[in-house]
Design a protein around this motif. Structure first.
Motif, PDB file in Angstrom:
ATOM      1  N   MET A 161       0.848  -1.201   0.134  1.00  0.00           N
ATOM      2  CA  MET A 161      -0.096   0.030   0.262  1.00  0.00           C
ATOM      3  C   MET A 161       0.913   1.334  -0.255  1.00  0.00           C
ATOM      4  SD  MET A 161      -2.905  -1.086   2.575  1.00  0.00           S
ATOM      5  CE  MET A 161      -3.221   0.327   3.181  1.00  0.00           C
ATOM      6  N   ARG A 162       1.914   1.334   0.942  1.00  0.00           N
ATOM      7  CA  ARG A 162       2.788   2.594   0.860  1.00  0.00           C
ATOM      8  C   ARG A 162       3.621   2.840  -0.373  1.00  0.00           C
ATOM      9  NH1 ARG A 162       3.809   0.892   6.334  1.00  0.00           N
ATOM     10  NH2 ARG A 162       5.733  -0.231   5.923  1.00  0.00           N
ATOM     11  N   PHE A 163       4.063   1.409  -0.815  1.00  0.00           N
ATOM     12  CA  PHE A 163       4.769   1.558  -2.379  1.00  0.00           C
ATOM     13  C   PHE A 163       3.829   1.933  -3.450  1.00  0.00           C
ATOM     14  CE2 PHE A 163       6.094  -0.477  -5.964  1.00  0.00           C
ATOM     15  CZ  PHE A 163       7.552   0.211  -6.063  1.00  0.00           C
ATOM     16  N   SER A 164       2.691   1.579  -3.424  1.00  0.00           N
ATOM     17  CA  SER A 164       1.609   1.827  -4.396  1.00  0.00           C
ATOM     18  C   SER A 164       1.446   3.336  -4.469  1.00  0.00           C
ATOM     19  CB  SER A 164       0.644   0.944  -4.332  1.00  0.00           C
ATOM     20  OG  SER A 164      -0.725   1.504  -5.283  1.00  0.00           O
ATOM     21  N   ARG A 165       1.121   4.034  -3.177  1.00  0.00           N
ATOM     22  CA  ARG A 165       1.007   5.348  -3.018  1.00  0.00           C
ATOM     23  C   ARG A 165       2.008   6.174  -3.376  1.00  0.00           C
ATOM     24  NH1 ARG A 165       0.747   5.854   2.571  1.00  0.00           N
ATOM     25  NH2 ARG A 165      -1.120   4.588   2.430  1.00  0.00           N
ATOM     26  N   ARG A 166       3.154   5.707  -3.065  1.00  0.00           N
ATOM     27  CA  ARG A 166       4.487   6.551  -3.389  1.00  0.00           C
ATOM     28  C   ARG A 166       4.490   6.372  -4.994  1.00  0.00           C
ATOM     29  NH1 ARG A 166       8.986   7.897  -0.583  1.00  0.00           N
ATOM     30  NH2 ARG A 166       9.489   9.004  -2.570  1.00  0.00           N
ATOM     31  N   LEU A 167       4.225   5.225  -5.706  1.00  0.00           N
ATOM     32  CA  LEU A 167       4.267   5.344  -7.191  1.00  0.00           C
ATOM     33  C   LEU A 167       3.288   6.108  -7.815  1.00  0.00           C
ATOM     34  CD1 LEU A 167       6.057   3.783  -9.347  1.00  0.00           C
ATOM     35  CD2 LEU A 167       4.786   2.076  -9.397  1.00  0.00           C
ATOM     36  N   ARG A 168       2.144   5.794  -7.431  1.00  0.00           N
ATOM     37  CA  ARG A 168       0.935   6.946  -7.760  1.00  0.00           C
ATOM     38  C   ARG A 168       1.393   8.410  -7.622  1.00  0.00           C
ATOM     39  NH1 ARG A 168      -2.427   3.535  -4.814  1.00  0.00           N
ATOM     40  NH2 ARG A 168      -2.868   5.199  -3.549  1.00  0.00           N
ATOM     41  N   ASN A 169       2.011   8.859  -6.647  1.00  0.00           N
ATOM     42  CA  ASN A 169       2.214  10.207  -6.701  1.00  0.00           C
ATOM     43  C   ASN A 169       3.199  10.848  -7.696  1.00  0.00           C
ATOM     44  OD1 ASN A 169       0.694  10.656  -4.421  1.00  0.00           O
ATOM     45  ND2 ASN A 169       2.139  10.076  -3.073  1.00  0.00           N
ATOM     46  N   GLN A 170       3.911   9.714  -8.533  1.00  0.00           N
ATOM     47  CA  GLN A 170       4.663  10.333  -9.448  1.00  0.00           C
ATOM     48  C   GLN A 170       4.164  10.550 -10.621  1.00  0.00           C
ATOM     49  OE1 GLN A 170       8.014  10.913  -7.917  1.00  0.00           O
ATOM     50  NE2 GLN A 170       6.802   9.904  -6.230  1.00  0.00           N
ATOM     51  N   ARG A 171       3.379  11.542 -10.724  1.00  0.00           N
ATOM     52  CA  ARG A 171       2.345  11.652 -11.963  1.00  0.00           C
ATOM     53  C   ARG A 171       2.650  13.085 -12.483  1.00  0.00           C
ATOM     54  NH1 ARG A 171      -2.942  11.324 -10.620  1.00  0.00           N
ATOM     55  NH2 ARG A 171      -3.055  11.756 -12.775  1.00  0.00           N
ATOM     56  N   VAL A 172       2.236  12.970 -13.964  1.00  0.00           N
ATOM     57  CA  VAL A 172       2.840  13.884 -14.915  1.00  0.00           C
ATOM     58  C   VAL A 172       1.567  14.915 -14.917  1.00  0.00           C
ATOM     59  CG1 VAL A 172       3.095  14.451 -17.451  1.00  0.00           C
ATOM     60  CG2 VAL A 172       4.183  12.586 -16.334  1.00  0.00           C
ATOM     61  N   ASP A 173       0.385  14.314 -14.949  1.00  0.00           N
ATOM     62  CA  ASP A 173      -0.877  15.249 -15.141  1.00  0.00           C
ATOM     63  C   ASP A 173      -1.814  14.938 -13.964  1.00  0.00           C
ATOM     64  OD1 ASP A 173      -3.134  16.726 -15.737  1.00  0.00           O
ATOM     65  OD2 ASP A 173      -2.960  16.413 -17.901  1.00  0.00           O
ATOM     66  N   THR A 174      -1.892  15.742 -12.836  1.00  0.00           N
ATOM     67  CA  THR A 174      -2.824  15.258 -11.775  1.00  0.00           C
ATOM     68  C   THR A 174      -4.175  15.935 -11.952  1.00  0.00           C
ATOM     69  OG1 THR A 174      -2.131  17.321 -10.578  1.00  0.00           O
ATOM     70  CG2 THR A 174      -0.800  15.383  -9.944  1.00  0.00           C
ATOM     71  N   SER A 175      -4.271  16.511 -13.107  1.00  0.00           N
ATOM     72  CA  SER A 175      -5.757  16.730 -13.519  1.00  0.00           C
ATOM     73  C   SER A 175      -6.575  15.603 -13.895  1.00  0.00           C
ATOM     74  CB  SER A 175      -5.660  17.961 -14.362  1.00  0.00           C
ATOM     75  OG  SER A 175      -5.205  17.643 -15.793  1.00  0.00           O
ATOM     76  N   VAL A 176      -5.794  14.825 -14.520  1.00  0.00           N
ATOM     77  CA  VAL A 176      -6.273  13.228 -14.939  1.00  0.00           C
ATOM     78  C   VAL A 176      -6.365  12.338 -13.866  1.00  0.00           C
ATOM     79  CG1 VAL A 176      -6.257  11.508 -16.581  1.00  0.00           C
ATOM     80  CG2 VAL A 176      -5.532  13.647 -17.113  1.00  0.00           C
ATOM     81  N   GLU A 207       3.298   9.380 -18.286  1.00  0.00           N
ATOM     82  CA  GLU A 207       2.946   9.073 -16.954  1.00  0.00           C
ATOM     83  C   GLU A 207       3.738   7.697 -16.425  1.00  0.00           C
ATOM     84  OE1 GLU A 207       1.028   9.683 -14.483  1.00  0.00           O
ATOM     85  OE2 GLU A 207       0.048  11.572 -15.704  1.00  0.00           O
ATOM     86  N   VAL A 208       4.166   6.801 -17.612  1.00  0.00           N
ATOM     87  CA  VAL A 208       4.911   5.546 -17.507  1.00  0.00           C
ATOM     88  C   VAL A 208       6.181   6.130 -17.199  1.00  0.00           C
ATOM     89  CG1 VAL A 208       5.923   3.564 -18.442  1.00  0.00           C
ATOM     90  CG2 VAL A 208       3.229   3.919 -18.506  1.00  0.00           C
ATOM     91  N   ARG A 209       6.667   6.942 -17.911  1.00  0.00           N
ATOM     92  CA  ARG A 209       8.127   7.207 -18.213  1.00  0.00           C
ATOM     93  C   ARG A 209       8.537   7.923 -16.617  1.00  0.00           C
ATOM     94  NH1 ARG A 209       8.827  10.493 -22.932  1.00  0.00           N
ATOM     95  NH2 ARG A 209       8.897   8.378 -23.790  1.00  0.00           N
ATOM     96  N   ALA A 210       7.557   8.787 -16.099  1.00  0.00           N
ATOM     97  CA  ALA A 210       8.030   9.537 -14.919  1.00  0.00           C
ATOM     98  C   ALA A 210       7.775   8.460 -13.799  1.00  0.00           C
ATOM     99  CB  ALA A 210       6.593  10.446 -14.718  1.00  0.00           C
ATOM    100  N   ARG A 211       6.981   7.595 -13.829  1.00  0.00           N
ATOM    101  CA  ARG A 211       6.955   6.612 -12.719  1.00  0.00           C
ATOM    102  C   ARG A 211       8.248   5.709 -12.723  1.00  0.00           C
ATOM    103  NH1 ARG A 211       0.698   6.067 -13.280  1.00  0.00           N
ATOM    104  NH2 ARG A 211       0.287   7.390 -11.629  1.00  0.00           N
ATOM    105  N   GLU A 212       8.513   5.058 -13.917  1.00  0.00           N
ATOM    106  CA  GLU A 212       9.799   4.285 -14.071  1.00  0.00           C
ATOM    107  C   GLU A 212      11.157   5.117 -13.745  1.00  0.00           C
ATOM    108  OE1 GLU A 212       9.491   1.929 -17.550  1.00  0.00           O
ATOM    109  OE2 GLU A 212       7.985   0.830 -16.764  1.00  0.00           O
ATOM    110  N   SER A 243      13.388   3.849 -10.915  1.00  0.00           N
ATOM    111  CA  SER A 243      15.091   3.533 -11.294  1.00  0.00           C
ATOM    112  C   SER A 243      15.785   4.065 -10.378  1.00  0.00           C
ATOM    113  CB  SER A 243      15.042   3.667 -12.752  1.00  0.00           C
ATOM    114  OG  SER A 243      14.439   3.049 -13.780  1.00  0.00           O
ATOM    115  N   GLY A 244      15.387   5.383  -9.928  1.00  0.00           N
ATOM    116  CA  GLY A 244      16.336   6.210  -9.226  1.00  0.00           C
ATOM    117  C   GLY A 244      16.306   5.570  -7.580  1.00  0.00           C
ATOM    118  N   GLN A 245      15.242   5.067  -7.175  1.00  0.00           N
ATOM    119  CA  GLN A 245      14.969   4.350  -5.983  1.00  0.00           C
ATOM    120  C   GLN A 245      15.792   3.059  -5.993  1.00  0.00           C
ATOM    121  OE1 GLN A 245      13.616   7.207  -4.722  1.00  0.00           O
ATOM    122  NE2 GLN A 245      12.695   5.758  -3.120  1.00  0.00           N
ATOM    123  N   LEU A 246      15.673   2.250  -7.161  1.00  0.00           N
ATOM    124  CA  LEU A 246      16.305   1.074  -7.159  1.00  0.00           C
ATOM    125  C   LEU A 246      17.772   1.013  -7.273  1.00  0.00           C
ATOM    126  CD1 LEU A 246      13.998  -0.847  -9.697  1.00  0.00           C
ATOM    127  CD2 LEU A 246      14.253  -1.347  -7.515  1.00  0.00           C
TER     128      LEU A 246
END
Length: 144
Positions: free
Chosen positions: A20-35, A108-113, A117-120
């Protein structure tokens, strides 16, 4: 046997919280938060499965058709999907992605990955190896 049950319950608890924590952090790496995340999920389903009717999209997303109709209207108003007449059923329409939606999903995929990648990169080689194995196991859990 009781110890195994306790260990399994503790693992389930810890894994649930970590995911849950990981998913939340990953979801926060958004490009367009209006979507919204709901909108992104619908767009991702269209990308993965191709054009489909709103009813089929609702089934894939496990929502009621009226809810999906609202999502489709919002996406269409943003220029992210098109509606075209169904080729064999005049009562239906087919929803498809626009180039703008394709671009949005790619970003969106590029931003999350990039974030991931930085975390890994900050982990040890051994930790990354464990995560490689864990990814396979988690995929197995999700499929079952």
């Amino acid at each position: 046997m009781a110890r195994t049950t306790l260990d399994t319950a503790a693992l389930a608890h810890d894994l649930r919280l970590a995911v849950m924590r990981f998913s939340r952090r990953l979801r926060n790496q958004r490009v367009d938060t209006s979507v919204t995340l709901t909108h992104l999920a619908a767009l991702s389903t269209l990308k993965r499965h191709g054009p489909m009717s709103p009813g089929e999209l609702a089934t894939h997303e496990r929502v009621q058709p009226p809810s999906m109709t609202r999502v489709v209207v919002a996406l269409e108003s943003r220029g992210l999907v098109t509606r075209t007449p169904h080729p064999t059923d005049g009562r239906q329409v087919v929803i498809d992605l626009t180039p703008a939606a394709e671009d949005l999903l790619t970003e969106e995929v590029r931003a999350r990955e990039a974030w991931l990648s930085g975390q890994l990169h900050d982990l040890t080689a051994e930790e990354r190896a464990v995560l490689r194995e864990a990814a396979v196991i988690m995929d197995k859990l999700a499929s079952g």
